[in-house]
Design a protein around this motif. Structure first.
Motif, mmCIF file in Angstrom:
data_model
loop_
_atom_site.group_PDB
_atom_site.id
_atom_site.type_symbol
_atom_site.label_atom_id
_atom_site.label_comp_id
_atom_site.label_asym_id
_atom_site.label_seq_id
_atom_site.Cartn_x
_atom_site.Cartn_y
_atom_site.Cartn_z
ATOM 1 N N ARG A 1 58.051 63.425 32.575
ATOM 2 C CA ARG A 1 56.666 64.319 33.170
ATOM 3 C C ARG A 1 55.943 62.836 32.902
ATOM 4 N NH1 ARG A 1 58.966 68.985 30.443
ATOM 5 N NH2 ARG A 1 58.607 66.934 28.259
ATOM 6 N N ALA B 1 44.094 61.010 29.955
ATOM 7 C CA ALA B 1 44.577 62.118 28.925
ATOM 8 C C ALA B 1 45.711 62.568 29.493
ATOM 9 C CB ALA B 1 43.386 63.079 29.083
ATOM 10 N N ARG B 2 46.181 62.334 30.444
ATOM 11 C CA ARG B 2 47.577 63.235 30.466
ATOM 12 C C ARG B 2 48.884 62.265 30.027
ATOM 13 N NH1 ARG B 2 44.460 64.446 34.856
ATOM 14 N NH2 ARG B 2 45.559 63.438 36.628
ATOM 15 N N GLU C 1 48.708 62.753 26.661
ATOM 16 C CA GLU C 1 50.145 63.414 26.619
ATOM 17 C C GLU C 1 51.732 63.607 26.715
ATOM 18 O OE1 GLU C 1 50.652 67.278 25.055
ATOM 19 O OE2 GLU C 1 48.567 66.321 25.189
ATOM 20 N N GLN D 1 53.011 61.161 26.597
ATOM 21 C CA GLN D 1 53.311 60.601 25.722
ATOM 22 C C GLN D 1 53.881 60.903 24.466
ATOM 23 O OE1 GLN D 1 50.664 57.128 25.165
ATOM 24 N NE2 GLN D 1 51.392 55.100 26.368
ATOM 25 N N ARG D 2 52.689 61.745 23.994
ATOM 26 C CA ARG D 2 53.513 62.372 22.980
ATOM 27 C C ARG D 2 54.410 63.405 23.100
ATOM 28 N NH1 ARG D 2 47.790 62.236 22.381
ATOM 29 N NH2 ARG D 2 47.537 64.454 23.787
ATOM 30 N N GLY D 3 54.622 63.912 24.442
ATOM 31 C CA GLY D 3 55.795 64.719 24.529
ATOM 32 C C GLY D 3 57.192 63.787 24.952
ATOM 33 N N THR E 1 57.356 63.711 20.807
ATOM 34 C CA THR E 1 57.918 64.640 20.158
ATOM 35 C C THR E 1 59.476 64.554 20.223
ATOM 36 O OG1 THR E 1 56.248 66.017 20.121
ATOM 37 C CG2 THR E 1 58.301 66.912 20.026
#
Length: 139
Positions: free
Chosen positions: A79, A105-106, A109, A111-113, A116
């Motif tokens: 992703r 922003a994508r 997001e 990166q945060r995924g 996690t």
């Protein structure tokens, strides 16, 4: 006689050979077995901390993550690779009328995924294998 000695020496060499292939790392708190995941996780944590959404920085992170053994890290890396590609395409077009905000922003997001997925694999930060940044000297 020579054949017997050669066979005996081969038998001894094979008996003394390690059972693991050379270079296969053992997992430890400071050196996890999935080096690609560890590298990607360390890099993405630093990128998030620095709020770095440049595609040039994130392409290396994504490349490491897609090579990871862990499926969660690998999927999150895919992703991030797609978001990085979109950001790179936008950069190449160099169209001043296009707002880079949604692309950034994508990227954030993705990166945060990945972070996690890293937390699910290695637990909460700080990770013992993550290199500490060198202290900046002030003059």
């Amino acid at each position: 006689m020579i054949r017997k000695l050669a066979a005996l020496s081969l038998l001894l060499v094979s008996a003394c050979a390690p059972t693991e292939p050379p270079g296969s790392p053992e997992a430890s708190p400071t050196a996890p077995s999935d080096q690609y995941a560890a590298g990607a996780c360390t890099m993405v944590a630093r990128a998030i901390e620095e709020q770095d959404v440049r595609f040039t920085s994130n392409s290396g992170i994504a490349r490491r993550a897609v090579e990871a053994v862990d499926p969660g890290v690998r999927e999150a890396g895919q992703r991030l690779a797609l978001a990085t590609k979109d950001a790179g395409d936008l950069f190449v077009k160099n169209d001043p009328s296009v707002d880079p905000g949604p692309t950034n922003a994508r990227m954030a997001e993705a990166q945060r995924g990945l972070l996690t997925a890293c937390t699910e694999l290695f637990g909460a930060q700080p990770w013992p294998f993550a290199k500490k940044p060198s202290p900046k000297t002030t003059t």
